[in-house]
Motif scaffolding. Sequence first.
Motif, short mmCIF file in Angstrom:
data_model
loop_
_atom_site.label_atom_id
_atom_site.label_comp_id
_atom_site.label_asym_id
_atom_site.label_seq_id
_atom_site.Cartn_x
_atom_site.Cartn_y
_atom_site.Cartn_z
N ALA A 54 -40.03 -2.83 -19.34
CA ALA A 54 -40.33 -4.08 -18.64
C ALA A 54 -41.39 -3.82 -17.57
O ALA A 54 -41.33 -2.83 -16.86
CB ALA A 54 -39.07 -4.64 -18.00
N SER A 55 -42.36 -4.71 -17.48
CA SER A 55 -43.42 -4.53 -16.50
C SER A 55 -43.05 -5.08 -15.13
O SER A 55 -43.66 -4.74 -14.13
CB SER A 55 -44.71 -5.20 -16.99
OG SER A 55 -44.49 -6.55 -17.33
N HIS A 56 -42.04 -5.95 -15.06
CA HIS A 56 -41.60 -6.53 -13.80
C HIS A 56 -40.07 -6.53 -13.73
O HIS A 56 -39.40 -6.59 -14.76
CB HIS A 56 -42.08 -7.98 -13.65
CG HIS A 56 -43.55 -8.16 -13.72
ND1 HIS A 56 -44.39 -7.85 -12.68
CD2 HIS A 56 -44.36 -8.62 -14.72
CE1 HIS A 56 -45.64 -8.10 -13.03
NE2 HIS A 56 -45.64 -8.58 -14.25
N SER A 57 -39.55 -6.48 -12.53
CA SER A 57 -38.12 -6.71 -12.33
C SER A 57 -37.86 -8.21 -12.25
O SER A 57 -38.65 -8.95 -11.65
CB SER A 57 -37.64 -6.04 -11.03
OG SER A 57 -37.72 -4.64 -11.13
N LEU A 58 -36.78 -8.65 -12.88
CA LEU A 58 -36.43 -10.06 -12.89
C LEU A 58 -34.98 -10.19 -12.43
O LEU A 58 -34.11 -9.44 -12.89
CB LEU A 58 -36.56 -10.64 -14.30
CG LEU A 58 -37.94 -10.52 -14.97
CD1 LEU A 58 -37.85 -10.88 -16.44
CD2 LEU A 58 -38.94 -11.40 -14.26
N GLY A 59 -34.73 -11.13 -11.53
CA GLY A 59 -33.38 -11.29 -11.01
C GLY A 59 -33.02 -12.72 -10.73
O GLY A 59 -33.88 -13.59 -10.54
N VAL A 60 -31.71 -12.99 -10.73
CA VAL A 60 -31.16 -14.30 -10.39
C VAL A 60 -30.72 -14.28 -8.93
O VAL A 60 -30.03 -13.35 -8.50
CB VAL A 60 -29.95 -14.64 -11.28
CG1 VAL A 60 -29.34 -15.98 -10.87
CG2 VAL A 60 -30.36 -14.68 -12.74
N GLU A 61 -31.12 -15.27 -8.16
CA GLU A 61 -30.70 -15.36 -6.77
C GLU A 61 -29.27 -15.89 -6.70
O GLU A 61 -28.94 -16.92 -7.29
CB GLU A 61 -31.63 -16.29 -5.99
CG GLU A 61 -31.25 -16.43 -4.53
CD GLU A 61 -32.14 -17.40 -3.77
OE1 GLU A 61 -31.76 -17.81 -2.66
OE2 GLU A 61 -33.22 -17.77 -4.30
N ALA A 62 -28.41 -15.17 -5.98
CA ALA A 62 -27.03 -15.59 -5.80
C ALA A 62 -26.55 -15.12 -4.44
O ALA A 62 -27.07 -14.15 -3.88
CB ALA A 62 -26.15 -15.02 -6.91
N LEU A 63 -25.56 -15.80 -3.90
CA LEU A 63 -24.98 -15.41 -2.62
C LEU A 63 -24.07 -14.20 -2.80
O LEU A 63 -23.36 -14.09 -3.82
CB LEU A 63 -24.19 -16.57 -2.03
CG LEU A 63 -24.97 -17.87 -1.79
CD1 LEU A 63 -24.01 -18.98 -1.35
CD2 LEU A 63 -26.07 -17.66 -0.76
N SER B 80 -35.20 -7.86 0.32
CA SER B 80 -35.04 -8.85 1.40
C SER B 80 -36.37 -9.00 2.14
O SER B 80 -37.01 -8.00 2.48
CB SER B 80 -33.95 -8.41 2.36
OG SER B 80 -33.77 -9.34 3.41
N PRO B 81 -36.79 -10.23 2.39
CA PRO B 81 -36.17 -11.48 1.93
C PRO B 81 -36.48 -11.78 0.47
O PRO B 81 -37.57 -11.45 -0.01
CB PRO B 81 -36.79 -12.53 2.85
CG PRO B 81 -38.14 -11.98 3.19
CD PRO B 81 -37.96 -10.49 3.26
N VAL B 82 -35.55 -12.40 -0.20
CA VAL B 82 -35.73 -12.72 -1.62
C VAL B 82 -36.98 -13.56 -1.83
O VAL B 82 -37.70 -13.39 -2.82
CB VAL B 82 -34.48 -13.47 -2.15
CG1 VAL B 82 -34.73 -14.05 -3.53
CG2 VAL B 82 -33.28 -12.54 -2.17
#
Length: 830
Positions: free
Chosen positions: A485-494, A546-548
């Motif tokens: 993968a060329s980028h990191s991908l993430g879901v924002e969650a508390l 941080s920060p997201v």
Amino acid sequence: MSAVYAGIDLGTTNSAICTYDGAELRLWKSPEQNDVTPSAIYYDRRARYVGRRAYDMAARDRDRAAVLFKRLMGTSTPIRIAGLEAPLTPEECSAEILRTLFGYLPAEVREQVQGTVITVPAAFNQMQKDATLRAAELAGIGAVALMQEPVAAVMSVMRARAGNGVFIVYDLGGGTLDVAIAEGIDGRVSLLAHGGIEMCGGRDWDRLISQNLVRPWLERTFALPENAVADPAYRTLFAVIDHAAERAKIELATRGEAAVSLSEAEVRLQDANGADLYVEVPLTTGELDALIEGKLRDSIAAVRETMAGVGLNPPDVDRIVFVGGPTQYRTVRDKVAFELGIAGALDVDPMTAVAEGAAVFAESVDWSSARRGRKAARGSVDGGGALALSFSYIARTPDPRSKLLVKAGGALPAGAEFQVDSLETGWSSGRQPLRDGATVELSLARPGDNHFKMFVFDAAGMPVELAADRITIARTAAAVDSIPASHSLGVEALDRLGGRPQLTWLVRAGDPLPKKGQLRFHAAESVRAGSQASLQFKLWEGEIVSPVGDNRFIGVLKITGQDFESGVIAQGAELLCDYEIADSGNIAMEVSVPSVGGTFRSGHSFYSAVEAHVDYSAAGRLVADEAERQQERLDAIAAKVDDPLLQQARGKLDEALALPADETDPEKAKQAMDRVHEAKRLLAGVRSRHLKAIRKMELDGCVAFFERHVREHARPSEQSQFDNAVRSAQRAIELNDAAFENYLEEMRGRNWEVLWRQDSFVLGRFRWLQDAPHLFLDQGEYRALCARGAAAARADDMATLREVVNLLEMRRIRSGDLDAADAGANIVVA
């Protein structure tokens, strides 16, 4: 009718198309019999031209041409063409190039094409990839998949040169640099890493030649206005100069000497004294080397960074393979190889390698699958019959041999035998003893499909009938095991209910693709069927913890009350998020909510609705605002810590701040915003390395703001709550506790709540928004809200003014990252 697969290198300056039928690779030339086609479109009063003729005509009349639009993919920057009623989008321009390339294929070949792979730079983000898919759809090209350009180049290298070892592909095109590190073993390739620079290529060289050699010569030789570049009367002059600079650059690479040359007849302009303008500026290798030194230095740094990411040193690498037009300039090859201490090689045609590799890769795609996964490497057939036999085999391999394994569902009679014959060459395995687990090595005589037939004989030598007795094994040109993968991908969650937002990663940069998985979350809020409330799965691209919001916002999957007919998704309800990331990095995601029995899908690829609609031809002030904000942040950090990354970040911001606020060149504005993104990534690195000191700085800043602007307006209970949060944050700093960010967000939220009650603050906020039209995409709606707010302010109608300010805040482009993320995360990590 045999299957054919197409590969298209959709380039910034040049594009190419190849086909592959599993055995033969063919490059399709333009009508002018060139291997590559310029990515240029030209409209005159009667016709539209695409390719070489369009490129040549564009130099004379840039107002009627579209060039370099690939650099603006994933935005809505308009491509304005004189004579057309409406501007084109970058996707529409790319569709013209794709349609033209596909038109090179004869009708009978087009009918045989099973699927087409279009390449994109590794640095392309989700919005740019999505825009490329839309361009293919507009062009009417059937089944399409994307792949990264460095992967295609690696496939081409492996096809061209057998041999084991680690190699680097240095792909420098007209617009981007792509770097790939791969290991080849017996025709199979593992892609270890890839990286690059999104806006770094031959186009930048042309500009350097024009700005640093030709323009000073013109100013010395002729009487030109002080700012001739911005003078409409001289616009054509500088357009043809860029074209002549590119010609000279190419000539220098092939002949060793060149000049940027334009005759009086080509220029057709006069200076202030009436003298006919011409251009005759010698270009030497020494001059060009000096001009591109900084760009080469950046590219070498990108290679080193990619190597460091997988722990490689120069002695670990066998060679560096050069791809892309600018690498035909010897200085590039010599300097890159020397600085890296790795031998250089030209294993493939630099101009066509990417298209060739894409066509080879297209053959490996399972075009019958919706996700465009790869064909299975293993196969099996059920021979059935009285002996309950089955045969497993390697179905796809770059090796000249494959293996077949016999499996038996029960006892086999003594003396039974089996045999495998080639249906093309007459090769035969001969009769082998039939037993469970018996293997035979098959000879693959030709590239592409090899067909075999199995025979089984009883102890008397009589044939035993099989329900299925034929298999096909593909001998591939090369096989890639995985693509990082060329980028990191993430879901924002508390991190907890009422806690702070964080990223839960779907994939990290360098993880092997394709990848699929499931994440579990809980609802932080209740959503009742039929309501307007929603749960938001916000996706971000980047590595910043941080920060997201300093990452790049991709898009959001929303589950609203309108999406299900009955019931309630209660706070705390389980949310199951299934995701799949393709070889290209594109995401498909769906969320199941057991409590309401619903499944909600992402549909089309994710992309940011706001960033995809930024017009970079009018984004100068937007870029300046963000660069200034990041510079203030950098200065504050630099006052507390000393880190070499700060100097790098300052250099990026200086480049961005050099952009005039009224800049109309979308390329320059896009490149400046990319520099801001790079600076933010560097600042995130500084924060993680000096976390305690920077947390203290952030806390001190928040407290100072409260004391200066908020305390006098706060209620006693609010003052006490703020002071308690400060003490908790101080303890978190000392204990290196992740809860610090929660306390900081709580204090900032408290500041806003207190100020929002103050009429003077609301009025001041409205005045600020009223003076920031560049932060709004829908200018009509913005003007209407400003007019309504101004009327409310005159009438001292603070309730209406608050409503207007709230609407403006919701609609403005956020300074964090053009993120369009109006609402915070409202899902919780399980």
